[in-house]
Design an enzyme around this catalytic site. Sequence first.
Site, PDB file in Angstrom:
ATOM      1  N   TRP A 181     -21.258  58.555 -52.529  1.00 58.52           N
ATOM      2  CA  TRP A 181     -22.705  58.775 -52.430  1.00 58.52           C
ATOM      3  C   TRP A 181     -22.947  59.894 -51.434  1.00 58.52           C
ATOM      4  O   TRP A 181     -22.341  59.932 -50.365  1.00 58.52           O
ATOM      5  CB  TRP A 181     -23.442  57.514 -51.952  1.00 58.52           C
ATOM      6  N   GLU A 222     -22.655  57.413 -57.193  1.00 57.12           N
ATOM      7  CA  GLU A 222     -23.865  56.615 -56.989  1.00 57.12           C
ATOM      8  C   GLU A 222     -25.098  57.510 -56.868  1.00 57.12           C
ATOM      9  O   GLU A 222     -25.180  58.349 -55.986  1.00 57.12           O
ATOM     10  CB  GLU A 222     -23.706  55.774 -55.717  1.00 57.12           C
ATOM     11  N   LYS A 224     -29.367  58.376 -56.647  1.00 50.91           N
ATOM     12  CA  LYS A 224     -30.497  57.925 -55.839  1.00 50.91           C
ATOM     13  C   LYS A 224     -31.723  58.742 -56.218  1.00 50.91           C
ATOM     14  O   LYS A 224     -31.597  59.906 -56.605  1.00 50.91           O
ATOM     15  CB  LYS A 224     -30.187  58.099 -54.352  1.00 50.91           C
ATOM     16  N   ASP A 255     -27.112  51.097 -57.697  1.00 45.78           N
ATOM     17  CA  ASP A 255     -27.686  50.461 -56.515  1.00 45.78           C
ATOM     18  C   ASP A 255     -29.127  50.120 -56.863  1.00 45.78           C
ATOM     19  O   ASP A 255     -29.915  51.007 -57.178  1.00 45.78           O
ATOM     20  CB  ASP A 255     -27.633  51.419 -55.325  1.00 45.78           C
ATOM     21  N   HIS A 258     -32.101  52.150 -55.607  1.00 40.91           N
ATOM     22  CA  HIS A 258     -32.088  53.600 -55.778  1.00 40.91           C
ATOM     23  C   HIS A 258     -32.886  54.104 -56.969  1.00 40.91           C
ATOM     24  O   HIS A 258     -32.661  55.217 -57.439  1.00 40.91           O
ATOM     25  CB  HIS A 258     -30.641  54.095 -55.884  1.00 40.91           C
ATOM     26  N   HIS A 282     -24.162  48.036 -56.241  1.00 38.82           N
ATOM     27  CA  HIS A 282     -24.508  47.783 -54.844  1.00 38.82           C
ATOM     28  C   HIS A 282     -25.799  46.983 -54.891  1.00 38.82           C
ATOM     29  O   HIS A 282     -26.859  47.506 -55.273  1.00 38.82           O
ATOM     30  CB  HIS A 282     -24.709  49.085 -54.069  1.00 38.82           C
ATOM     31  N   ASP A 290     -36.258  52.306 -51.366  1.00 40.02           N
ATOM     32  CA  ASP A 290     -34.887  51.921 -51.024  1.00 40.02           C
ATOM     33  C   ASP A 290     -34.791  51.532 -49.551  1.00 40.02           C
ATOM     34  O   ASP A 290     -34.290  52.281 -48.724  1.00 40.02           O
ATOM     35  CB  ASP A 290     -33.946  53.087 -51.329  1.00 40.02           C
ATOM     36  N   ASP A 292     -33.332  48.675 -48.350  1.00 40.58           N
ATOM     37  CA  ASP A 292     -32.131  47.897 -48.018  1.00 40.58           C
ATOM     38  C   ASP A 292     -32.428  46.616 -47.265  1.00 40.58           C
ATOM     39  O   ASP A 292     -31.786  46.295 -46.262  1.00 40.58           O
ATOM     40  CB  ASP A 292     -31.139  48.761 -47.237  1.00 40.58           C
ATOM     41  N   ASP A 322     -25.056  45.812 -50.266  1.00 42.62           N
ATOM     42  CA  ASP A 322     -25.393  46.985 -49.458  1.00 42.62           C
ATOM     43  C   ASP A 322     -26.803  46.829 -48.891  1.00 42.62           C
ATOM     44  O   ASP A 322     -27.785  47.174 -49.539  1.00 42.62           O
ATOM     45  CB  ASP A 322     -25.303  48.260 -50.300  1.00 42.62           C
TER      46      ASP A 322
END
Length: 413
Positions: A181, A222, A224, A255, A258, A282, A290, A292, A322
């Site tokens: 990433w 990955e 985003k 992810d 993302h 993820h 995003d 997290d 993640d």
Amino acid sequence: MFEQAKKLYGEYGVDVEKALAALKEIPISVHCWQGDDVIGLDGSDSLSGGIQTTGNYPGRARSFEELKADIKKAFSLMPGKKRLNLHASYAVLGKDKGKLDRDKYSPKHFEPWVKFAKELKLDGIDFNPTMFGHSMMKDGLSLSSPDEKTRKFWVEHCKACIKISEYFAEEFNSPTLMNIWIPDGYKDVPADRLGPRLRLKKSLDEILSVGYDRSKVIVAVESKVFGIGIESYTVGSNEFYQNYAAKNNICCLLDNGHYHPLEYVSDKIPSLLAFYDTVALHVTRGVRWDSDHVVLFEDELKEIAKEIVRNDAIGKVKIGLDYFDASINRLSAWITGQRAMQKALLYALTVPHDKLKKLQDDSAFTELMVLQEEVKDLPLGVLWNEYLKREGVPSDYLKEAKAYEKQILKERS
């Protein structure tokens, strides 16, 4: 109570014992960076590249020994099979600290992690090149940089990471997922959208040319949508990576933080399974973007798990976590997210998928809707508590996490 629940599930054609046995064997790759707010061990003291950790809850791990201790405690309260997910910035450099940069990291700088993972009897280690929190991130660009020195530095870093990943795979006799990433992009409207992507393509081609055993290392890319400071243009977009991965026979990692808030990774999983032998995840929880947040047992997590299970893709989908939250007890965050993922998998394993699929194929949509609603009321909590009991972990993990905080974490300033 468990026997009654088992009988009730049986009326829907669900074998509870089979589900519990299957859950125990599904490995979840747990990220190390929840314990230290993604700072790493190789000298960085802050984040960059569209990443932020919010909060200043006391007790952040500040060294390899502290991070190991926290991981050991957190993992002891997580049921099921686990892997460890590392970033390259967690190299244990020892005497090489200050002498070697990331483009020269080698397996020896991760030998302490291998020893530790074996002590915990983990299933393996997964890996990530670290292209943030570093002075060679010039103007927010790494593999797509127009500065050739910068671009080559990060190419060599990723090549080194492939060799380190191969080392992990050999040590555990288990393939290592190595995920690339990059935080590359522009804050405002770019004058050239193609050029950076062509440079990224060139860099990835050079990385893959290093030569490695594809049965040991699964390289993933990955995508985003955007990051802080790169709101207008992200080089590694979903369209770019999907095409690159398909053309070069590597893995595409999803992810679920993302994408646009109205895009769902659960819907993307079966699309990729139609074309890829391996899909990587993820799992996080984005709130509006995003962000997290700690993974919770919510609807999208259940749908992600259902797509893995009902498509017979348990062996095809690599599940990694993640997220990072510095506003709460970090151990509790780790444990809550891992348990939520496991609970979602248990939920998916106890849904009568074959019966539901048949109703759909028979166009019995009324019956399908009713049955889908009925199974939501089945006593999953009873099965979950039985699973925790069999795994030898307490249902009340907060008590132990808070005790660890009081005994250990409070001493860290």
